[in-house]
Each structure stands twice: as structure tokens, then as C-alpha cells.
Design a protein around this motif. Structure first.
Motif, PDB file in Angstrom:
ATOM      1  N   LYS A 328       0.819  -1.213   0.000  1.00  0.00           N
ATOM      2  CA  LYS A 328       0.000   0.000   0.000  1.00  0.00           C
ATOM      3  C   LYS A 328       0.855   1.266   0.000  1.00  0.00           C
ATOM      4  CE  LYS A 328      -4.466  -1.248   1.972  1.00  0.00           C
ATOM      5  NZ  LYS A 328      -5.460  -0.893   3.022  1.00  0.00           N
ATOM      6  N   ALA A 329       2.156   1.092   0.008  1.00  0.00           N
ATOM      7  CA  ALA A 329       3.057   2.251   0.033  1.00  0.00           C
ATOM      8  C   ALA A 329       4.173   2.040  -0.984  1.00  0.00           C
ATOM      9  CB  ALA A 329       3.637   2.460   1.421  1.00  0.00           C
ATOM     10  N   ILE A 330       4.427   3.064  -1.795  1.00  0.00           N
ATOM     11  CA  ILE A 330       5.535   3.045  -2.751  1.00  0.00           C
ATOM     12  C   ILE A 330       6.442   4.227  -2.424  1.00  0.00           C
ATOM     13  CG2 ILE A 330       6.206   3.208  -5.169  1.00  0.00           C
ATOM     14  CD1 ILE A 330       3.516   2.109  -5.956  1.00  0.00           C
ATOM     15  N   VAL A 331       7.726   3.945  -2.249  1.00  0.00           N
ATOM     16  CA  VAL A 331       8.715   4.993  -1.987  1.00  0.00           C
ATOM     17  C   VAL A 331       9.614   5.091  -3.222  1.00  0.00           C
ATOM     18  CG1 VAL A 331      10.587   5.769  -0.509  1.00  0.00           C
ATOM     19  CG2 VAL A 331       8.655   4.521   0.479  1.00  0.00           C
ATOM     20  N   ILE A 332       9.511   6.238  -3.930  1.00  0.00           N
ATOM     21  CA  ILE A 332      10.267   6.425  -5.177  1.00  0.00           C
ATOM     22  C   ILE A 332      11.490   7.281  -4.888  1.00  0.00           C
ATOM     23  CG2 ILE A 332      10.173   7.222  -7.558  1.00  0.00           C
ATOM     24  CD1 ILE A 332       7.172   7.002  -7.474  1.00  0.00           C
ATOM     25  N   GLY A 338      13.815  13.420 -12.995  1.00  0.00           N
ATOM     26  CA  GLY A 338      13.714  12.045 -13.499  1.00  0.00           C
ATOM     27  C   GLY A 338      12.296  11.601 -13.753  1.00  0.00           C
ATOM     28  N   GLY A 339      11.320  12.415 -13.334  1.00  0.00           N
ATOM     29  CA  GLY A 339       9.925  12.075 -13.583  1.00  0.00           C
ATOM     30  C   GLY A 339       9.172  11.610 -12.359  1.00  0.00           C
ATOM     31  N   SER A 466      11.982   3.445  -8.337  1.00  0.00           N
ATOM     32  CA  SER A 466      12.888   4.494  -8.779  1.00  0.00           C
ATOM     33  C   SER A 466      12.572   4.852 -10.212  1.00  0.00           C
ATOM     34  CB  SER A 466      14.349   4.023  -8.661  1.00  0.00           C
ATOM     35  OG  SER A 466      14.579   2.887  -9.488  1.00  0.00           O
ATOM     36  N   MET A 467      13.106   5.991 -10.626  1.00  0.00           N
ATOM     37  CA  MET A 467      13.005   6.404 -12.013  1.00  0.00           C
ATOM     38  C   MET A 467      14.327   6.077 -12.698  1.00  0.00           C
ATOM     39  SD  MET A 467       9.958   7.420 -11.743  1.00  0.00           S
ATOM     40  CE  MET A 467       9.729   7.850 -13.460  1.00  0.00           C
ATOM     41  N   GLU A 468      14.258   5.344 -13.784  1.00  0.00           N
ATOM     42  CA  GLU A 468      15.456   4.864 -14.468  1.00  0.00           C
ATOM     43  C   GLU A 468      16.283   6.033 -15.015  1.00  0.00           C
ATOM     44  OE1 GLU A 468      16.143   1.104 -17.325  1.00  0.00           O
ATOM     45  OE2 GLU A 468      15.052   2.745 -18.263  1.00  0.00           O
ATOM     46  N   GLU A 472      24.802   6.050 -19.698  1.00  0.00           N
ATOM     47  CA  GLU A 472      25.508   6.182 -20.973  1.00  0.00           C
ATOM     48  C   GLU A 472      25.193   7.515 -21.641  1.00  0.00           C
ATOM     49  OE1 GLU A 472      27.724   4.046 -22.161  1.00  0.00           O
ATOM     50  OE2 GLU A 472      27.470   2.810 -20.366  1.00  0.00           O
ATOM     51  N   THR A 473      23.906   7.883 -21.634  1.00  0.00           N
ATOM     52  CA  THR A 473      23.504   9.139 -22.297  1.00  0.00           C
ATOM     53  C   THR A 473      23.382  10.298 -21.320  1.00  0.00           C
ATOM     54  OG1 THR A 473      21.159   8.609 -22.024  1.00  0.00           O
ATOM     55  CG2 THR A 473      22.229   7.851 -24.036  1.00  0.00           C
ATOM     56  N   LEU A 474      23.526   9.977 -20.003  1.00  0.00           N
ATOM     57  CA  LEU A 474      23.389  10.983 -18.940  1.00  0.00           C
ATOM     58  C   LEU A 474      21.998  11.627 -18.971  1.00  0.00           C
ATOM     59  CD1 LEU A 474      26.873  12.771 -19.151  1.00  0.00           C
ATOM     60  CD2 LEU A 474      26.207  10.763 -17.827  1.00  0.00           C
ATOM     61  N   ARG A 475      20.987  10.836 -19.332  1.00  0.00           N
ATOM     62  CA  ARG A 475      19.613  11.343 -19.401  1.00  0.00           C
ATOM     63  C   ARG A 475      18.659  10.376 -18.692  1.00  0.00           C
ATOM     64  NH1 ARG A 475      18.589  15.354 -23.088  1.00  0.00           N
ATOM     65  NH2 ARG A 475      20.263  15.869 -24.531  1.00  0.00           N
ATOM     66  N   PRO A 476      17.620  10.947 -18.060  1.00  0.00           N
ATOM     67  CA  PRO A 476      16.594  10.067 -17.474  1.00  0.00           C
ATOM     68  C   PRO A 476      15.730   9.451 -18.570  1.00  0.00           C
ATOM     69  CG  PRO A 476      15.938  12.365 -17.231  1.00  0.00           C
ATOM     70  CD  PRO A 476      17.328  12.376 -17.815  1.00  0.00           C
ATOM     71  N   THR A 477      15.247   8.241 -18.347  1.00  0.00           N
ATOM     72  CA  THR A 477      14.351   7.597 -19.315  1.00  0.00           C
ATOM     73  C   THR A 477      12.888   7.770 -18.921  1.00  0.00           C
ATOM     74  OG1 THR A 477      14.343   5.484 -18.151  1.00  0.00           O
ATOM     75  CG2 THR A 477      16.106   5.850 -19.760  1.00  0.00           C
ATOM     76  N   TYR A 478      12.631   8.279 -17.705  1.00  0.00           N
ATOM     77  CA  TYR A 478      11.282   8.508 -17.171  1.00  0.00           C
ATOM     78  C   TYR A 478      10.502   7.212 -16.985  1.00  0.00           C
ATOM     79  CZ  TYR A 478      12.553  13.192 -18.682  1.00  0.00           C
ATOM     80  OH  TYR A 478      13.221  14.380 -18.869  1.00  0.00           O
ATOM     81  N   ARG A 479      11.183   6.085 -16.949  1.00  0.00           N
ATOM     82  CA  ARG A 479      10.528   4.796 -16.704  1.00  0.00           C
ATOM     83  C   ARG A 479      10.513   4.499 -15.214  1.00  0.00           C
ATOM     84  NH1 ARG A 479      12.924  -0.081 -19.514  1.00  0.00           N
ATOM     85  NH2 ARG A 479      11.075  -1.010 -18.563  1.00  0.00           N
TER      86      ARG A 479
END
Length: 789
Positions: A328-332, A338-339, A466-468, A472-479
């Protein structure tokens, strides 16, 4: 639902999108008043209504509901005994006409056995008033102008007005084009004070006599009503007064006829608004590629490929979000930008949309819970007016949330515990999450604190996410990665950006050993997740291949079985044919033997029972074809059952024929053109009757008429677009056959769509020489005069 969450999650923007897709005032009002609910039965009904709307849009493109104004003020005026003006009556008439069309629309769907959850129920509440509707359509145009057909008196008055106007203009045209033209400032006829006048130079004011009604700004031109037309203008004015009085009488009469049906008309307007609102929800779902979610009986959230509805569909990243079943709890956790916040808002906003009866941008199998309240602490809550810091504002908000929540609440915390000392902030965040867990509420929280990563492992009903981030590209994927906590990528990023490796190594030694172990554990988890994901994709590929092979094998087996049965039946038929031929031969031989025996009269000849036994043995050679065990052959045999009147294809002649009567031994008498022939049933194949060619317009029938009753005018007001164009085409053909040189098409003004469609149609019609809008006194651009070749 508290108003703050609606503002925080920008629910008002969703409502505005729904409102923009409505076409009626009542539908727009429903969109503005839309609010999330937590009543399960009502929420389910709203969602199923939206699903009905989606089916309507998919099958028919939508319901025939046009733009309708708010008529409730008109009905209040009728209630106190006031009369409505022409435009108000036209708006009420539009509601009545739409009621009739929508009622007919749903009756057609019912005849086609199209099923809906609730739309037929709404359609049943519409009350048609055909007599009043017809009277309004006959008396008032869509723009509120009372038509000539409203009464014979009005028609006669307007005829007199047109004649008098023509006489006045004829008199004045003679003045402006004759020898007196030199006294005029301009050779035109104009109007002043609703009377026809001509512009006369000031120095020649006495040439024409009559009455001066106006003058130009310079005073050099006087607008004079010449004495020759004063009497005609007086007569015209009297006719105009009579026209106005007759129009007022007609409007009062129509108002009196509407007054008894005030409640029915208001109900119709409400139902049409509701249908319009349902259609707007369906259209929004179509725009967003949304689906209708299921309501979870266990209050669990399962969103597949959920997308934020206010982000450009071309760039938004879809994520799977699950809450309520195993945890019942998600800790991101994870880096900024990162989204994480968008994920919080996506969960909250989709839940609000579902509880408002709207489709959500998520996969078909998605399900939602029902929450009494949704609370959020998102963004910078710093208040200068209250002299509160960011941390104090967040805490004030969280205190209110903790006091108001219950086990059926969803809490969204962004950067929980931020704005103060990291150690104290992490401790507060853990305590707050424990308090929420003790209450049994649902929560999704984002944080930077590494302590909360450990919390996600140690607490029952809580999971890390977590947000991926792509190093390699130094960018978030927002997944969104549920089950994997976020880790700091500072060392990897610094290394790729060129920071000296010595500095990075020293930093690694300085970092707390426990944090280093945690980061290593997270890195190991990420590697395992990627390995598992790769293996899953491989297994999925093999499963799909196996399913494809199984499906192909099943189809081939069915085909083999059918072919085997077909060949077996064919072989049995051939065998039976051979046996039948043998029986005939045997019967012939037996007859010959019997004759010889009788002729010889010898006692020791062949016994009769021996002959019968031999014949029985021959008959026993027949093979049963067992059609009843083969459903395909059984179906074919049923389809081949013929009856009188059926149409068949005779294979031998390649001709279609009709069965007249059945003869004997499977022989039918068949009508082939003008011939009647006896044909064996085995030589015939049943065929569907040929459809008669459809002639759009019965031109030939018109030609055969000795005299036609084709009117010089075609009235299309109130007709549908396609119906109107088809009627125009047929009407022009009939008019040409009647040798008419000119006809008038009345289409009304309205939105202009019908007028534009008719204009485009006339441009391409082979029988039209030219066309133009009617004069102002004959309908203006509400009618088109067509000159035929």
C-alpha cells in the motif's frame, strides 16, 4: 473530494477539455460542474455511460445533437405569461426538432440490435411534441424570422409589401435614370427613416418637391422623398406596421402553445445536454486513446501503460503503476528531473478522472480503486504572506492531511521530509510513512534520502521504486522501476564528464561504507533486473512462437479432418454407385434366370429364397455415409435443401433459373429465361437472389407523366445534410424535365453548413447554368435562385 487536490493535479484542465467538446449549453454546464465521486454504483454508471458514448462514436461518429442554447430563461418567461420573440421560439423549436431526431436515431439502433448500458434509458426520457414542433418549423426560421407560411394574412401582407416596394423603386429608378439625374448627387435609391429617398443636390431641393428626411454632413446633399412616391411610401409603411402586428400575434400564439409543455421541454433540454456531455467524454477518450477502467472489488490500483493526460502524447512515457495488492506504500527515489513528480500526478489525476466517469489514458485491462479523499503535498508550498519557510509549509499541509485521512484515502507526498537537516528529515519521513501505514491509507512518496531505501525493504506493505537513469547518455528515461530503489549516479556521471579518476576514488573512500554497500546492492539489483527483463523477452518470444505453431497445427488438423471426411464420403458414394449398378445388373440376371426356370418347369431349379438372399447380400454392400457425424457436411446438406421459388445455378448450361415444382426422383422443373426444363437436383447449386438495380431518382417515371406537379420552390429547412443534397439532385432533374428555367432552393441561414454544401453541389451539377442568393426581401442568403440550362 477536497478542492485543493483538484487544483494541485490540474483537474480543471481536464474539465475544460470536456467542455470544449460539448455543443449544447446544458452539456457545457454539466462539464463545468463535473466532480469526482466515491459512490461505487454511481461511478460505475458514469463509466458505463462513457463506454456507451464510445460505441456511438465508433459506430456512427456521434449522436445527431447540434448546438443548442440555454432555453431555461425562455421557459421562465413563459411561466409568468410573457411572449417569446422569434429567436427564442426558434431556439426552443431547435430543442424539439433535435428531440425528434435523437429519438429516431436510437430507435434505428434498437432495430439493429445495438446494445447499450444506459443510453436507451436516457433516450426513453425524451418526449416528442410533433404538433408543436411542426408548427414552429413552419412558422419560424432558425434565425428567428417569422416565415410567410406562418399565416395566410402575413403572406398576403408581405406580398403587398413586395409589390409596393417594387412600385416605389420603379418610380424612383425612373427619376435617377431619367432627365432629372443631373439634379442628384448620386444616381442611387436609398432609405432614410424606413422610407425610400434619393440624394438631391442642395441647390435643387425644390425640383422634386416632397419631404426632406436627412442631409449629408456637409449639407450639400439632401435625402428627399419625392412627392410622386409619398403616397406609395405611406402605403408601404402601413403594410409594414400591419406586418409587425401580425408577427407579434403569431409569436404570442406560438408562445401560448408552448406554455403547457414547459416541463417536457425543460426535460428534453436536460436529457439532450446529458447525451451531449456523455458524447464529449467519449470524444475526449478517443483523443487521448483512453480506455474505460474497471473498478477493483478489492480497492486495488492496476494501471498498465499509464500516461499523464496533459503531456504531449508524442513525448509522454507510459508506466505501469500498481498499488494496493501486495503493498500500500511506494517509496520512489532517484535524481531530480527524473519524472518522480509526474508519476505522482499521473496516479492522482487518473484516479480523479476515473472517479468522475472519464476514460483514462491507460491500457484496456487497467483497474482503479475508489477513494473517499485524495491528498497531495506537491511542489513549493512556501508562503511569504504567512512568513512560513518551505519546510514549515510542507509540515502544515502534512499535519492537515494526517488529521483528515482514513483507510480509504490516497496520499501523494513529493520530496517527503525535504527542506531541513537530512538526518532529521529522513527520520520524520519514516515516522510519517509509519503513521500512514498504521491508518491503512494508500501512499506514494518521493524522496532523496537513502535511509528510505532501506525502509522500503524492512516495512511490510511497502516497496521501493525508482526512475530509471541512463548513465551512458546521462539522461533520465522517465521509466518507473517498481522494486528497485534509486541510487546516486554522481560518480559515474562525473567520470563520463571527464573528472579526474583520482578525485573520484578519494570521494569513494570518503563516502560512508554503509551507503557504498547500499549503492552496490542497488547496482546489483539493477543488473539483475536487466538480466531478468532480457530473459523475460526471450521467453515471451518463444511462447509467442509456440502459440503460433499450436494455432497453425490446430488449423491444419481441422483441415486434415475435414478433407479426410470429404474423401471418405466421396469414396463411399462411388462404392454405393458401383453397388447400385451391380444391383441393377444382378436384378436383371435374376429375372432372366427366374424366367428360364419358369419356362423349363424343372423341379430341381434355383429356389426363390436363394434368389432373395443373393439380392440381400448385394444390398448389404452399401456404405453408410454418416452425415450426422460430420457437422460441416450436415450444414452443407441443409443449405442445399431446395424449395419452390429458390434461385439456382444450372451447372450444365451456366444459367440462373427459378424452381417451379418438384417432379420425381430428385428432378425439378426449372424456369430458365423463357424456357421450362426438367433438371436433376445434382446439377443445381442454390444461389442468392440477384438484387434489383437501385435507381436513385425515378427520372423515367417523371418522363412518362403527362403533367408534373413540380413546385418552383424546394424547401430544405430542417433536413439533414445528406438527405438535403439527395433531394436537391432529384428536384433539379424533375425541374429540367418540366422545362423550368429558374427555381428557388430555400435552405435557411443557420450555421451555414447546408448553404455551403448546396453551393458546392450546384457548382458541379450538369444542368445548372448559374445561381445566386435571393434578394433580401425574398430570404437573402437563406435561399438560392438557380437558373437551369
Amino acid at each position: 473530494m477536497n478542492t485543493k487536490i483538484l487544483k494541485t493535479l490540474e483537474f480543471q484542465k481536464i474539465k475544460s477539455l470536456v467542455e470544449s467538446l460539448t455543443v449544447t449549453a446544458a452539456g457545457a454546464e454539466e462539464a463545468r460542474e463535473l466532480t469526482p465521486i466515491h459512490h461505487e454504483e454511481k461511478m460505475s454508471r458514469w463509466l458505463l455511460e462513457t463506454e456507451d458514448g464510445q460505441k456511438i462514436v465508433r459506430l456512427r461518429g456521434g449522436m445527431p445533437v447540434p448546438k443548442l442554447e440555454n432555453i431555461r430563461p425562455h421557459m421562465r418567461r413563459l411561466e409568468i405569461g410573457a411572449s417569446l420573440n422569434g429567436l427564442e421560439i426558434a431556439q426552443v423549436g431547435r430543442v424539439l426538432q433535435t428531440t425528434t431526431e435523437v429519438k429516431r436515431f436510437f430507435e434505428e439502433l434498437k432495430e439493429l440490435e445495438v446494445s447499450f448500458h444506459y443510453l436507451y434509458e436516457w433516450a426513453e426520457k425524451l418526449i416528442t411534441l410533433p404538433t408543436v414542433n411542426q408548427k414552429i418549423r413552419q412558422s419560424v426560421d432558425e434565425d428567428g424570422r417569422v416565415t410567410d407560411e406562418a399565416s395566410s394574412t402575413l403572406k398576403g401582407i408581405r406580398t403587398q409589401i413586395r409589390r409596393t416596394e417594387q412600385d416605389v423603386r420603379s418610380q424612383l429608378d425612373g427619376l435617377v435614370r431619367g432627365k432629372h439625374a443631373k439634379y442628384l448627387s448620386d444616381a442611387i435609391v436609398t432609405m432614410r427613416n424606413e422610407r425610400y429617398v434619393i440624394p438631391v443636390k442642395q441647390e435643387y431641393r425644390g425640383v422634386f418637391g416632397g419631404v426632406v428626411h436627412d442631409q449629408s454632413a456637409s449639407g450639400q446633399t439632401l435625402f428627399i422623398e419625392p412627392k410622386q412616391v409619398v403616397e406609395l411610401n405611406n402605403r408601404l409603411r402601413q403594410y409594414q406596421i400591419s406586418e409587425r402586428q401580425e408577427v407579434e400575434r403569431i409569436l404570442a400564439e406560438l408562445s401560448n402553445e408552448l406554455a403547457p409543455y414547459e416541463k417536457e421541454i425543460i426535460q428534453n433540454a436536460f436529457v439532450l445536454g446529458r447525451l451531449d456531455f456523455i458524447q464529449a467524454k467519449a470524444l475526449l477518450a478517443k483523443q487521448m486513446h483512453a480506455s474505460i477502467p474497471k473498478i477493483s472489488a478489492k480497492n486495488e490500483i492496476s494501471l498498465h501503460e499509464a500516461r499523464h493526460p496533459l503531456i504531449d502524447p508524442e513525448i509522454v512515457v507510459a508506466n505501469d503503476i500498481f498499488l494496493g495488492k501486495d503493498y500500500k506504500a511506494i517509496v520512489i527515489t532517484g535524481p531530480n528531473t527524473g519524472g518522480k513528480t509526474i508519476t505522482l500526478k499521473t496516479l492522482g489525476l487518473l484516479q480523479l478522472m476515473a472517479q468522475s466517469g472519464l476514460g483514462i489514458p491507460a491500457g484496456e485491462e487497467s483497474s482503479v480503486a475508489i477513494f473517499n479523499e485524495i491528498f497531495a503535498d506537491i511542489g513549493d508550498e512556501q508562503s511569504i504572506e504567512q512568513s512560513l519557510s518551505t519546510f514549515s509549509s510542507h509540515m502544515t499541509n502534512i499535519v492537515t492531511i494526517l488529521d483528515s485521512m482514513d483507510e480509504n484515502s490516497l496520499l501523494l507526498f513529493d520530496e517527503l521530509g525535504a527542506g531541513t537537516d537530512p538526518q532529521e528529515g529522513a527520520a520524520l519521513a519514516i515516522s510519517i510513512l509509519d503513521a500512514v501505514g498504521a491508518k491503512g491509507a494508500y501512499v506514494m512518496a518521493t524522496t532523496h534520502y537513502p535511509e528510505l531505501k532501506v525502509y522500503g525493504y524492512n516495512r511490510v506493505g511497502t516497496i521501493n521504486a525508482s526512475m530509471e537513469f541512463d548513465v551512458e547518455t546521462l539522461r533520465p528515461t522517465y521509466r518507473l522501476l517498481i522494486g528497485v530503489p534509486g541510487r546516486s549516479n554522481a560518480f559515474e556521471i562525473s567520470k563520463r564528464l571527464g573528472l579526474d579518476t583520482t578525485i573520484i576514488q578519494e570521494a569513494s573512500q570518503i563516502i560512508d561504507g554503509e551507503s557504498q554497500d547500499l549503492n552496490e546492492m542497488i547496482a546489483d539489483l539493477e543488473n539483475r533486473r536487466k538480466m531478468t527483463e532480457t530473459e523475460y523477452l526471450e521467453v515471451r518470444h518463444f511462447v509467442e512462437e509456440a502459440q503460433t505453431l499450436h494455432r497453425d497445427l490446430k488449423e491444419m488438423y481441422q483441415l486434415f479432418f475435414e478433407e479426410r471426411e470429404k474423401e471418405l464420403t466421396k469414396a463411399k458414394k462411388q462404392a454405393n454407385q458401383l453397388v447400385s449398378e451391380a444391383e441393377v445388373e444382378a436384378e436383371k440376371i435374376i429375372k432372366d434366370i427366374r424366367k428360364m426356370q419358369q419356362a423349363s418347369g424343372q423341379a430341381g431349379g434355383i429356389k426363390e429364397h436363394q434368389l432373395i438372399e443373393a439380392k440381400a447380400q448385394l444390398s448389404g454392400l452399401h456404405q453408410e455415409e454418416q452425415l450426422q457425424k460430420n457437422k460441416i457436411l450436415q450444414k452443407a446438406k441443409q443449405q442445399k435443401t431446395l424449395k419452390v421459388g429458390d434461385e439456382v445455378l444450372v451447372q450444365t448450361y451456366g444459367q440462373r433459373g427459378t424452381l417451379i415444382k418438384k417432379m420425381k426422383n430428385q428432378i425439378w422443373q426449372v424456369q430458365l429465361g423463357i424456357l421450362k426444363m426438367n433438371i436433376p437436383e445434382s446439377d443445381m447449386t442454390p444461389v442468392a437472389p440477384e438484387k434489383e438495380p437501385v435507381t436513385p431518382y425515378k427520372v423515367a417515371a417523371i418522363k412518362r407523366q403527362k403533367s408534373t406537379n413540380v413546385s418552383m420552390q424546394l424547401d430544405l429547412r430542417g433536413k439533414r445534410y445528406e438527405e438535403a443534397l439527395a433531394e436537391v439532385d432529384q428536384y433539379l432533374d424533375a425541374a429540367q424535365l418540366s422545362n423550368y428555367g429558374q427555381v428557388t432552393i430555400v435552405h435557411g441561414k443557420g450555421t451555414g453548413a447546408l448553404r455551403e454544401g448546396i453551393t458546392q453541389f450546384l457548382k458541379g451539377h450538369r444542368g445548372v447554368d448559374s445561381f445566386e442568393f435571393a434578394p433580401a426581401n425574398q430570404g437573402g442568403n437563406g435561399a438560392t435562385i438557380v437558373h437551369l440550362k
